[in-house]
Motif scaffolding. Structure first.
Motif, PDB file in Angstrom:
ATOM      1  N   LYS A  43       1.021  -1.819   0.039  1.00 56.85           N
ATOM      2  CA  LYS A  43      -0.536  -0.090   0.400  1.00 56.85           C
ATOM      3  C   LYS A  43       0.630   1.234  -0.119  1.00 56.85           C
ATOM      4  O   LYS A  43       1.784   0.923   0.141  1.00 56.85           O
ATOM      5  CB  LYS A  43      -0.805  -0.221   0.688  1.00 56.85           C
ATOM      6  N   LYS A  44       0.321   2.323  -0.493  1.00 55.66           N
ATOM      7  CA  LYS A  44       0.682   3.758  -0.208  1.00 55.66           C
ATOM      8  C   LYS A  44       1.386   4.038   1.345  1.00 55.66           C
ATOM      9  O   LYS A  44       0.323   3.573   2.330  1.00 55.66           O
ATOM     10  CB  LYS A  44      -0.128   4.453  -1.182  1.00 55.66           C
ATOM     11  N   ARG A  45       2.255   4.956   1.052  1.00 51.01           N
ATOM     12  CA  ARG A  45       2.611   5.636   2.980  1.00 51.01           C
ATOM     13  C   ARG A  45       0.991   6.463   2.678  1.00 51.01           C
ATOM     14  O   ARG A  45       1.049   7.272   1.789  1.00 51.01           O
ATOM     15  CB  ARG A  45       3.824   6.748   2.998  1.00 51.01           C
ATOM     16  N   GLU A  46       1.227   6.456   3.990  1.00 55.42           N
ATOM     17  CA  GLU A  46      -0.865   7.280   4.185  1.00 55.42           C
ATOM     18  C   GLU A  46       0.074   7.901   5.833  1.00 55.42           C
ATOM     19  O   GLU A  46       0.395   8.146   6.986  1.00 55.42           O
ATOM     20  CB  GLU A  46      -2.241   6.742   4.401  1.00 55.42           C
ATOM     21  N   LEU A  47      -0.683   9.655   5.701  1.00 51.05           N
ATOM     22  CA  LEU A  47      -0.490  10.291   6.645  1.00 51.05           C
ATOM     23  C   LEU A  47      -2.130   9.645   7.903  1.00 51.05           C
ATOM     24  O   LEU A  47      -2.990   9.783   7.286  1.00 51.05           O
ATOM     25  CB  LEU A  47      -1.213  11.370   6.366  1.00 51.05           C
ATOM     26  N   VAL A  48      -0.652   9.627   9.253  1.00 50.19           N
ATOM     27  CA  VAL A  48      -1.751   9.559  10.185  1.00 50.19           C
ATOM     28  C   VAL A  48      -2.014  10.908  10.849  1.00 50.19           C
ATOM     29  O   VAL A  48      -2.826  10.268  11.299  1.00 50.19           O
ATOM     30  CB  VAL A  48      -1.075   7.990  10.991  1.00 50.19           C
ATOM     31  N   ALA A  49      -1.153  11.010  11.641  1.00 50.98           N
ATOM     32  CA  ALA A  49      -1.243  12.278  12.446  1.00 50.98           C
ATOM     33  C   ALA A  49      -0.547  13.539  12.359  1.00 50.98           C
ATOM     34  O   ALA A  49       0.797  13.310  11.711  1.00 50.98           O
ATOM     35  CB  ALA A  49      -1.544  11.855  13.936  1.00 50.98           C
ATOM     36  N   THR A  50      -1.081  14.860  12.300  1.00 45.54           N
ATOM     37  CA  THR A  50      -0.121  16.114  12.692  1.00 45.54           C
ATOM     38  C   THR A  50      -0.343  16.658  13.475  1.00 45.54           C
ATOM     39  O   THR A  50      -1.310  16.936  13.793  1.00 45.54           O
ATOM     40  CB  THR A  50      -0.292  16.964  11.156  1.00 45.54           C
ATOM     41  N   ILE A  51       1.236  17.430  13.784  1.00 41.45           N
ATOM     42  CA  ILE A  51       0.974  18.296  15.129  1.00 41.45           C
ATOM     43  C   ILE A  51       2.094  19.651  14.666  1.00 41.45           C
ATOM     44  O   ILE A  51       2.939  19.126  13.929  1.00 41.45           O
ATOM     45  CB  ILE A  51       1.851  17.786  16.317  1.00 41.45           C
ATOM     46  N   THR A  52       1.742  20.547  14.573  1.00 44.83           N
ATOM     47  CA  THR A  52       2.109  21.861  14.163  1.00 44.83           C
ATOM     48  C   THR A  52       2.580  22.611  15.171  1.00 44.83           C
ATOM     49  O   THR A  52       2.881  22.212  16.383  1.00 44.83           O
ATOM     50  CB  THR A  52       1.064  23.079  13.867  1.00 44.83           C
ATOM     51  N   SER A  53       3.697  23.458  14.797  1.00 44.13           N
ATOM     52  CA  SER A  53       4.589  24.250  15.800  1.00 44.13           C
ATOM     53  C   SER A  53       4.516  24.944  16.777  1.00 44.13           C
ATOM     54  O   SER A  53       4.766  24.864  17.897  1.00 44.13           O
ATOM     55  CB  SER A  53       6.507  24.483  14.143  1.00 44.13           C
ATOM     56  N   THR A  54       3.414  25.763  16.234  1.00 51.94           N
ATOM     57  CA  THR A  54       3.330  26.906  17.263  1.00 51.94           C
ATOM     58  C   THR A  54       2.184  26.659  17.537  1.00 51.94           C
ATOM     59  O   THR A  54       2.722  26.954  19.570  1.00 51.94           O
ATOM     60  CB  THR A  54       2.923  28.590  16.370  1.00 51.94           C
ATOM     61  N   THR A  55       0.628  26.215  17.307  1.00 53.67           N
ATOM     62  CA  THR A  55      -0.123  26.406  18.727  1.00 53.67           C
ATOM     63  C   THR A  55      -0.355  24.899  18.656  1.00 53.67           C
ATOM     64  O   THR A  55      -1.537  24.689  19.441  1.00 53.67           O
ATOM     65  CB  THR A  55      -1.306  26.105  17.387  1.00 53.67           C
ATOM     66  N   SER A  56       0.340  23.326  18.361  1.00 58.11           N
ATOM     67  CA  SER A  56       0.034  22.329  18.781  1.00 58.11           C
ATOM     68  C   SER A  56      -1.222  21.741  18.683  1.00 58.11           C
ATOM     69  O   SER A  56      -1.382  20.796  19.255  1.00 58.11           O
ATOM     70  CB  SER A  56       0.169  22.327  19.771  1.00 58.11           C
ATOM     71  N   SER A  57      -1.694  22.214  17.348  1.00 59.04           N
ATOM     72  CA  SER A  57      -2.543  22.340  16.954  1.00 59.04           C
ATOM     73  C   SER A  57      -2.838  20.516  15.954  1.00 59.04           C
ATOM     74  O   SER A  57      -1.713  20.212  15.733  1.00 59.04           O
ATOM     75  CB  SER A  57      -3.360  22.643  15.391  1.00 59.04           C
ATOM     76  N   THR A  58      -4.010  19.793  16.054  1.00 60.48           N
ATOM     77  CA  THR A  58      -3.369  19.031  16.021  1.00 60.48           C
ATOM     78  C   THR A  58      -4.591  18.241  14.710  1.00 60.48           C
ATOM     79  O   THR A  58      -5.964  18.476  14.521  1.00 60.48           O
ATOM     80  CB  THR A  58      -3.383  17.169  16.700  1.00 60.48           C
ATOM     81  N   ASN A  59      -4.258  16.491  13.934  1.00 57.70           N
ATOM     82  CA  ASN A  59      -5.189  16.540  12.726  1.00 57.70           C
ATOM     83  C   ASN A  59      -4.516  15.169  12.470  1.00 57.70           C
ATOM     84  O   ASN A  59      -3.232  14.612  12.158  1.00 57.70           O
ATOM     85  CB  ASN A  59      -4.763  16.922  11.044  1.00 57.70           C
ATOM     86  N   TYR A  60      -6.003  14.182  12.628  1.00 53.69           N
ATOM     87  CA  TYR A  60      -5.854  12.693  12.277  1.00 53.69           C
ATOM     88  C   TYR A  60      -6.441  12.678  10.769  1.00 53.69           C
ATOM     89  O   TYR A  60      -7.565  12.324   9.818  1.00 53.69           O
ATOM     90  CB  TYR A  60      -6.560  12.131  13.308  1.00 53.69           C
ATOM     91  N   ALA A  61      -6.113  10.921  10.637  1.00 56.20           N
ATOM     92  CA  ALA A  61      -6.940  10.428   9.540  1.00 56.20           C
ATOM     93  C   ALA A  61      -7.292   9.915  10.599  1.00 56.20           C
ATOM     94  O   ALA A  61      -7.862   9.946  11.952  1.00 56.20           O
ATOM     95  CB  ALA A  61      -6.007   9.396   8.979  1.00 56.20           C
ATOM     96  N   ASP A  62      -8.765   9.612   9.872  1.00 56.45           N
ATOM     97  CA  ASP A  62     -10.404   9.095   9.890  1.00 56.45           C
ATOM     98  C   ASP A  62     -10.546   8.020  10.254  1.00 56.45           C
ATOM     99  O   ASP A  62     -11.029   7.866  11.459  1.00 56.45           O
ATOM    100  CB  ASP A  62     -11.381   9.664   8.913  1.00 56.45           C
ATOM    101  N   SER A  63      -9.668   7.315   9.760  1.00 56.59           N
ATOM    102  CA  SER A  63      -9.243   5.993  10.472  1.00 56.59           C
ATOM    103  C   SER A  63      -8.465   6.004  11.782  1.00 56.59           C
ATOM    104  O   SER A  63      -8.616   5.105  12.149  1.00 56.59           O
ATOM    105  CB  SER A  63      -8.400   4.905   9.508  1.00 56.59           C
ATOM    106  N   VAL A  64      -8.229   6.955  12.273  1.00 52.20           N
ATOM    107  CA  VAL A  64      -7.175   6.376  13.670  1.00 52.20           C
ATOM    108  C   VAL A  64      -8.097   7.288  14.367  1.00 52.20           C
ATOM    109  O   VAL A  64      -8.052   7.405  16.443  1.00 52.20           O
ATOM    110  CB  VAL A  64      -6.233   6.679  14.073  1.00 52.20           C
ATOM    111  N   LYS A  65      -8.891   8.431  14.406  1.00 52.41           N
ATOM    112  CA  LYS A  65      -9.662   9.158  15.137  1.00 52.41           C
ATOM    113  C   LYS A  65     -10.359   8.870  16.353  1.00 52.41           C
ATOM    114  O   LYS A  65     -11.205   7.616  16.193  1.00 52.41           O
ATOM    115  CB  LYS A  65     -10.543  10.079  14.362  1.00 52.41           C
ATOM    116  N   GLY A  66      -9.873   9.304  17.248  1.00 57.77           N
ATOM    117  CA  GLY A  66     -10.601   8.597  18.966  1.00 57.77           C
ATOM    118  C   GLY A  66      -9.911   7.194  19.434  1.00 57.77           C
ATOM    119  O   GLY A  66      -9.770   7.007  20.307  1.00 57.77           O
TER     120      GLY A  66
END
Length: 116
Positions: A43-66
């Motif tokens: 399979k292709k490499r997929e993004l799981v989660a991200t955290i920003t540098s300044t505000t530490s905002s986070t984002n998740y792939a739907d498959s791992v949310k929660g």
């Protein structure tokens, strides 16, 4: 010399937990957006989660949310991925990524296997 060193992978039973760590060096960690990616066999490499540098905002792939939580400790130059309620479909090599706008760096990956 930029280095991203992942650790914490392994074999875990379905429903179990693991915490991945990625220790960074060679760049200003606090300025980097940090992410975890994964790549399963065939399979292709997929993004799981991200955290920003300044505000530490986070984002998740739907498959791992929660189930997964990304966090960072700028004092330790480390980003974490807490993985709970693991499922066989989470089996993959997990990679740490540092994005500094003009540059992007990758770790060598750590294997996570979810199996009974």
């Amino acid at each position: 010399q930029v280095q991203l060193v992942e650790s914490g992978g392994g074999l875990v039973q379905p429903g179990g937990s693991l915490r991945l760590s990625c220790v960074a060096s060679g760049f200003t960690f606090s300025s980097a957006t940090m992410s975890w990616y994964r790549q399963a066999p065939g399979k292709k490499r997929e993004l799981v989660a991200t955290i920003t540098s300044t505000t530490s905002s986070t984002n998740y792939a739907d498959s791992v949310k929660g189930r997964f939580t990304i966090s960072r400790d700028n004092a330790k130059n480390t980003v974490y991925l807490q993985m709970n309620s693991l499922e066989p479909k989470d089996t993959a090599v997990y990679y740490c990524n540092a994005n500094l706008k003009l540059y992007s760096y990758w770790g060598q990956g750590t294997q996570v296997t979810v199996s009974s």
